[in-house]
Design an enzyme around this catalytic site. Structure first.
Site, PDB file in Angstrom:
ATOM      1  N   LEU A  16       0.826  -1.213   0.000  1.00 45.73           N
ATOM      2  CA  LEU A  16       0.000   0.000   0.000  1.00 45.73           C
ATOM      3  C   LEU A  16       0.856   1.257   0.000  1.00 45.73           C
ATOM      4  CD1 LEU A  16      -2.753  -1.023   2.596  1.00 45.73           C
ATOM      5  CD2 LEU A  16      -3.008  -0.858   0.113  1.00 45.73           C
ATOM      6  N   GLY A  17       1.982   1.224   0.678  1.00 40.96           N
ATOM      7  CA  GLY A  17       2.853   2.385   0.740  1.00 40.96           C
ATOM      8  C   GLY A  17       4.051   2.092   1.620  1.00 40.96           C
ATOM      9  N   GLY A  19       7.659   4.033   3.734  1.00 43.13           N
ATOM     10  CA  GLY A  19       8.374   5.208   4.196  1.00 43.13           C
ATOM     11  C   GLY A  19       9.794   4.844   4.568  1.00 43.13           C
ATOM     12  N   GLY A  20      10.439   5.731   5.280  1.00 43.39           N
ATOM     13  CA  GLY A  20      11.832   5.505   5.623  1.00 43.39           C
ATOM     14  C   GLY A  20      12.046   4.363   6.586  1.00 43.39           C
ATOM     15  N   VAL A  24       3.670  -0.486   4.566  1.00 46.81           N
ATOM     16  CA  VAL A  24       2.313  -0.920   4.915  1.00 46.81           C
ATOM     17  C   VAL A  24       1.772  -1.754   3.763  1.00 46.81           C
ATOM     18  CG1 VAL A  24      -0.008  -0.204   5.546  1.00 46.81           C
ATOM     19  CG2 VAL A  24       1.955   1.126   6.337  1.00 46.81           C
ATOM     20  N   LYS A  39       1.568  -3.186   9.002  1.00 44.68           N
ATOM     21  CA  LYS A  39       2.751  -2.339   8.981  1.00 44.68           C
ATOM     22  C   LYS A  39       3.941  -3.166   9.446  1.00 44.68           C
ATOM     23  CE  LYS A  39       4.337   2.307  10.195  1.00 44.68           C
ATOM     24  NZ  LYS A  39       3.923   3.613  10.767  1.00 44.68           N
ATOM     25  N   ASP A 133       3.326  15.044  13.463  1.00 40.58           N
ATOM     26  CA  ASP A 133       3.485  14.854  12.021  1.00 40.58           C
ATOM     27  C   ASP A 133       2.136  14.784  11.319  1.00 40.58           C
ATOM     28  OD1 ASP A 133       4.984  14.629   9.715  1.00 40.58           O
ATOM     29  OD2 ASP A 133       5.217  12.445   9.847  1.00 40.58           O
TER      30      ASP A 133
END
Length: 487
Positions: A16-17, A19-20, A24, A39, A133
């Site tokens: 799904l996506g 990051g650093g 996910v 996650k 954030d």
């Protein structure tokens, strides 16, 4: 990135996506037959004990906050290769970032989402947690069983708790959304840093872009934004945190108070009659005809209208529309509706306003009139206690509560208070907001909207058009739509 096959009992389907620090994945819970989001900590960070602890702490913090406005954590575990993971609710409608890719949101939608996010932040603060954030990619959207949407805050990866707010802090956050104090070492961010993030999110939703160094008021970029909203957002974005709203709750309350005092409808544009649906018998040509008509209007000096942010479903603003507003609202020349039919003249202004509240395939004043005719035969006193439906548009009190002017911040009206002024305006708002979600469904866009009004987004999508049970209703709407559309 190699796709893990499973995380514990959960099958993993696709990414799904990422990051650093983590990725996910969309997963499936076979025991409950339900999609989930999983996650998983990135492999190159898995050996860092401090990062692992931060990752697990995020799951614990999310779990500790009892609010449906935050992503819910269901389970936690470790993969065979030692990488920790946790399982969360799946946001099937994506992120606020994806929604904002099309431009600014309709005013009512933006303010509703802003208040929902603020209340989610308020729940975090009540548990002594500062998010730090807040940004569009960390606001998730999930459908509900009744076809509505739920807003959920995610990603507490850099959140801080009360017991750590006084310790040394390093710069952290996302440019455009983080408060000035978050850019400095030991800036000691507190709850007011999240208030700044809320202001930045709201600004982005209203204008289509995050606040930059040069920060015009939202109303300068979008004329439909009231100046009272400008003031609320500007205070949230104060560089000096002592001058901001003291808390997320104060920000949410200020928005609610302001929204209750303003008419959040846009200004009606002066669109040429050539842009209406002229011939209902040629539905397969309607999009091409509309495009040609718009081009001809520009070439011949016709009135020019602009969408707020250029997205279908957004409120409309027009440069000179204010001057035309009073003259066009009653539709005296029949440019929006036939004048030789049975549409009650006292409702024409309301019908035109609802049918032009946004630019949406299929939506028109003629459709609103046809639906009102089918729903109640234009009877403002209609009362059907068996179905709990009342008034000219057959609203239930709880349904009207959300879609009436001012939104869900108002109380549910009594049946006797469900007036045409509320009912017809709410019909336009409902179709503009929910109708965007079925714009790619096959079939006649107008009749799909009518079917949506009687069912839900999910049912129209599942049927790939008007659900079978609603077709007798939409056939009647279709008949009156032909009768009411200008020739």
């Amino acid at each position: 990135m190699e796709t893990p096959r499973a995380a514990g009992r959960y099958r993993i389907d696709r990414l799904l996506g990422s990051g650093g620090f983590a990725a996910v994945w969309l997963g499936h819970d076979a025991e409950l037959d339900a999609p989930v989001a999983i996650k998983i900590l990135a492999e190159h960070w898995a050996q860092r004990e401090d990062v692992r602890e931060r990752f697990v702490q995020e799951a614990r913090l999310l779990r500790s906050v009892d609010s449906h406005r935050l992503v819910e954590v269901f389970d936690i575990g470790v993969l065979d290769n030692g990488r920790p993971y946790f399982v969360m609710s799946y946001a099937d409608r994506g992120t606020l970032e994806e929604r904002l890719a099309a431009g600014p949101m309709p005013l009512n939608d933006a303010l509703s989402v802003a208040r929902e996010v603020a209340r989610g932040v308020e729940a975090l603060h009540a548990r002594g947690i500062v998010h730090r954030d807040l940004k569009p990619s960390n606001v998730l959207i999930r459908s509900t069983t009744d076809g509505d949407e739920r807003i959920m805050i995610s990603d507490l990866g850099i959140a801080r708790t009360d017991d750590r707010l006084s310790s040394l802090t390093l710069p952290a956050g996302s440019p455009g959304y983080m408060a000035p104090e978050q850019t400095t070492i030991d800036g000691a961010p507190d709850r007011r840093s999240d208030v700044y993030g809320l202001g930045a999110l709201t600004y982005h939703m209203l204008t289509g872009e995050p606040p930059g160094e040069r920060r015009p008021m939202p109303s300068e970029l979008q004329p439909t934004v009231p100046h009272s909203i400008d003031a609320v957002v500007a205070r949230a974005l104060e560089p000096d945190r002592e001058r901001r709203w003291p808390s997320a709750a104060d920000f949410a309350q200020a928005l609610s108070r302001t929204v209750g005092k303003v008419d959040t409808d846009p200004i009606l544009p002066s669109r040429p009659a050539a842009q209406t649906r002229r011939n209902r018998r040629r539905r397969h040509l309607v999009l091409a005809v509309g495009a040609v008509a718009a081009a001809l209007a520009l070439l011949t000096g016709g009135a020019v209208f602009a969408l707020a942010g250029g997205e279908e479903g957004a409120p409309v603003a027009a440069g000179d529309a204010r001057k035309q507003h009073g003259a066009s609202m009653g539709d005296p020349d029949g440019r929006w509706l036939r004048t030789d039919q049975d549409i009650p003249p006292q409702y024409r202004r309301l019908i035109v306003r609802a049918g032009t509240w946004c630019e949406l395939k299929g939506l028109s004043p003629a459709l609103i009139a046809a639906m009102l005719k089918t729903e109640s035969d234009f009877d403002p006193e209609l009362s059907d206690p068996r179905l709990n439906e009342y008034g000219i548009a057959r609203w239930t009190p709880t349904g009207l509560m959300r879609w009436q002017p001012g939104g869900a911040g108002n109380a549910a009206p009594r049946p006797a208070d469900i007036t045409p002024e509320l009912s017809i305006a709410a019909m336009g708002r409902f179709l503009c907001t929910q109708g965007r979600q079925i714009q790619n469904v096959p079939g006649d866009p107008a009749l799909n909207l009518a079917g949506l009004y009687r069912t839900s987004v999910g049912k129209v999508r599942q049927a790939q058009g008007v659900p079978p049970g609603s077709r007798p209703y939409t056939r009647k709407v279709d008949h009156f739509l032909d009768a009411y559309s200008p020739r």
